[in-house]
Design an enzyme around this catalytic site. Sequence first.
Site, PDB file in Angstrom:
ATOM      1  N   SER A 143       0.858  -1.187   0.000  1.00 31.93           N
ATOM      2  CA  SER A 143       0.000   0.000   0.000  1.00 31.93           C
ATOM      3  C   SER A 143       0.893   1.236   0.000  1.00 31.93           C
ATOM      4  O   SER A 143       2.006   1.190   0.548  1.00 31.93           O
ATOM      5  CB  SER A 143      -0.868   0.031   1.264  1.00 31.93           C
ATOM      6  OG  SER A 143      -1.478   1.299   1.408  1.00 31.93           O
ATOM      7  N   TYR A 156      -1.342  -0.717  10.226  1.00 30.31           N
ATOM      8  CA  TYR A 156      -1.423  -0.990   8.785  1.00 30.31           C
ATOM      9  C   TYR A 156      -0.143  -0.527   8.073  1.00 30.31           C
ATOM     10  O   TYR A 156       0.418  -1.256   7.242  1.00 30.31           O
ATOM     11  CB  TYR A 156      -2.656  -0.274   8.233  1.00 30.31           C
ATOM     12  CG  TYR A 156      -2.995  -0.568   6.789  1.00 30.31           C
ATOM     13  CD1 TYR A 156      -3.601  -1.775   6.430  1.00 30.31           C
ATOM     14  CD2 TYR A 156      -2.748   0.371   5.795  1.00 30.31           C
ATOM     15  CE1 TYR A 156      -3.927  -2.034   5.109  1.00 30.31           C
ATOM     16  CE2 TYR A 156      -3.083   0.119   4.475  1.00 30.31           C
ATOM     17  CZ  TYR A 156      -3.679  -1.087   4.134  1.00 30.31           C
ATOM     18  OH  TYR A 156      -4.004  -1.341   2.821  1.00 30.31           O
TER      19      TYR A 156
HETATM   20  P1  NDP Z   1     -11.417  -5.999   0.827  1.00 23.97           P
HETATM   21  O1  NDP Z   1     -11.658  -5.705   2.271  1.00 23.97           O
HETATM   22  O2  NDP Z   1     -12.409  -5.582  -0.179  1.00 23.97           O
HETATM   23  O3  NDP Z   1     -11.132  -7.585   0.654  1.00 23.97           O
HETATM   24  C1  NDP Z   1     -10.174  -8.191   1.431  1.00 23.97           C
HETATM   25  C2  NDP Z   1     -10.071  -9.668   1.089  1.00 23.97           C
HETATM   26  O4  NDP Z   1      -9.054 -10.233   1.941  1.00 23.97           O
HETATM   27  C3  NDP Z   1     -11.350 -10.419   1.354  1.00 23.97           C
HETATM   28  O5  NDP Z   1     -11.557 -11.396   0.353  1.00 23.97           O
HETATM   29  C4  NDP Z   1     -11.073 -11.105   2.697  1.00 23.97           C
HETATM   30  O6  NDP Z   1     -11.739 -12.334   2.902  1.00 23.97           O
HETATM   31  C5  NDP Z   1      -9.599 -11.386   2.585  1.00 23.97           C
HETATM   32  N1  NDP Z   1      -8.991 -11.596   3.880  1.00 23.97           N
HETATM   33  C6  NDP Z   1      -8.916 -10.726   4.917  1.00 23.97           C
HETATM   34  N2  NDP Z   1      -8.322 -11.324   5.960  1.00 23.97           N
HETATM   35  C7  NDP Z   1      -8.003 -12.584   5.567  1.00 23.97           C
HETATM   36  C8  NDP Z   1      -7.386 -13.680   6.201  1.00 23.97           C
HETATM   37  N3  NDP Z   1      -6.954 -13.602   7.463  1.00 23.97           N
HETATM   38  N4  NDP Z   1      -7.244 -14.841   5.512  1.00 23.97           N
HETATM   39  C9  NDP Z   1      -7.675 -14.929   4.231  1.00 23.97           C
HETATM   40  N5  NDP Z   1      -8.262 -13.923   3.585  1.00 23.97           N
HETATM   41  C10 NDP Z   1      -8.436 -12.766   4.244  1.00 23.97           C
HETATM   42  O7  NDP Z   1      -9.975  -5.359   0.529  1.00 23.97           O
HETATM   43  P2  NDP Z   1      -9.391  -4.649  -0.796  1.00 23.97           P
HETATM   44  O8  NDP Z   1      -9.761  -5.414  -1.992  1.00 23.97           O
HETATM   45  O9  NDP Z   1      -9.686  -3.209  -0.721  1.00 23.97           O
HETATM   46  O10 NDP Z   1      -7.825  -4.786  -0.511  1.00 23.97           O
HETATM   47  C11 NDP Z   1      -7.053  -5.881  -1.004  1.00 23.97           C
HETATM   48  C12 NDP Z   1      -5.595  -5.639  -0.640  1.00 23.97           C
HETATM   49  O11 NDP Z   1      -5.176  -4.387  -1.193  1.00 23.97           O
HETATM   50  C13 NDP Z   1      -5.339  -5.543   0.858  1.00 23.97           C
HETATM   51  O12 NDP Z   1      -4.100  -6.130   1.161  1.00 23.97           O
HETATM   52  C14 NDP Z   1      -5.288  -4.056   1.107  1.00 23.97           C
HETATM   53  O13 NDP Z   1      -4.515  -3.748   2.239  1.00 23.97           O
HETATM   54  C15 NDP Z   1      -4.626  -3.586  -0.169  1.00 23.97           C
HETATM   55  N6  NDP Z   1      -4.880  -2.185  -0.459  1.00 23.97           N
HETATM   56  C16 NDP Z   1      -6.141  -1.720  -0.700  1.00 23.97           C
HETATM   57  C17 NDP Z   1      -6.348  -0.382  -0.975  1.00 23.97           C
HETATM   58  C18 NDP Z   1      -7.682   0.174  -1.283  1.00 23.97           C
HETATM   59  O14 NDP Z   1      -7.742   1.388  -1.484  1.00 23.97           O
HETATM   60  N7  NDP Z   1      -8.737  -0.604  -1.340  1.00 23.97           N
HETATM   61  C19 NDP Z   1      -5.221   0.563  -0.986  1.00 23.97           C
HETATM   62  C20 NDP Z   1      -3.947  -0.025  -0.722  1.00 23.97           C
HETATM   63  C21 NDP Z   1      -3.791  -1.351  -0.480  1.00 23.97           C
HETATM   64  P3  NDP Z   1     -13.363 -12.397   3.117  1.00 23.97           P
HETATM   65  O15 NDP Z   1     -13.956 -11.913   1.823  1.00 23.97           O
HETATM   66  O16 NDP Z   1     -13.613 -13.817   3.381  1.00 23.97           O
HETATM   67  O17 NDP Z   1     -13.657 -11.477   4.249  1.00 23.97           O
END
Ligand code: NDP
Length: 248
Positions: A143, A156
């Site tokens: 990120s 984070y």
């Molecule tokens: P979402 O919250 O939309 O989705 C997160 C996903 O990660 C979900 O499928 C969730 O599972 C899964 N997840 C969370 N914890 C676990 C775990 N312990 N084991 C397995 N799966 C897990 O997030 P985003 O799509 O927004 O973000 C995706 C990545 O991008 C993250 O790493 C985030 O930090 C990074 N990011 C996002 C930004 C943004 O602006 N959106 C900016 C910068 C980085 P479930 O669906 O089952 O809950």
Amino acid sequence: MSRFANKIAVVTGGGRGIGQEIARMLASEGAKVAVVSRSASSCGKAAEEINAEFPGAAIAYAVDVADHASVQELAKKIGDEMGAVNILVNNAGVTRDGLLMRMKEEDWDTVLDTNLKGAFNTVKAFMRVLMKAEDPRIINIASVIGLIGNAGQTNYSASKAGLIGFTKAVARELAGRAVTCNAVAPGFITTDMTGELPDTVKDAVLAKIPLGTFGETKDIAEMVAFLASPAARYITGQVFAVDGGMTM
Ligand code: NDP
């Protein structure tokens, strides 16, 4: 284009948001994708949607990436059911925002365990297979907050800065086996994670984005697909900000 024909990919956090789009894009170009997320309903639905477009391309696996033993079992299961993995995308991530003064220990631990230890767990579990694979790739979703910090996100920021350090060290350790390891640092992308934020916060972020809009999940998936492709064979240990110019 079919850049991922005969390739097996694992996408953690593939149940929603950025991860789902990464899984979809890899599948659209021929990859068979293991869609991993915490809840069975989430990865099941994502895999179903991907298979509706690209029949037989996705299999869902509900696993907590923070759990070392479960990830070891996952690697074995994927090996048995799908075959040897070429592409590992560490995208699972969570936020537990709050000022440090008020942050609970469990909020620190949950974020570090998922965002950083989760990547350690998966790389440990898949590295032997990757070292023997064709065009082996590890791509970690970090990120911009891991690069520039953010008030209210010490946990984070630390997890994502740690993930960037991890990326570079893994890149050096595995370079001799032609496994590349890179990080993508998204800016503000419209997903469930950012959807929770109040409009005042969104407006303040928008004012800092030179391109003047929030990113879409596709913007990140395009970069991941390039890094996963054979064309990126000479790129390793790098961090690519996809952020509308926010951190230039
Ligand atoms: P979402 O919250 O939309 O989705 C997160 C996903 O990660 C979900 O499928 C969730 O599972 C899964 N997840 C969370 N914890 C676990 C775990 N312990 N084991 C397995 N799966 C897990 O997030 P985003 O799509 O927004 O973000 C995706 C990545 O991008 C993250 O790493 C985030 O930090 C990074 N990011 C996002 C930004 C943004 O602006 N959106 C900016 C910068 C980085 P479930 O669906 O089952 O809950």
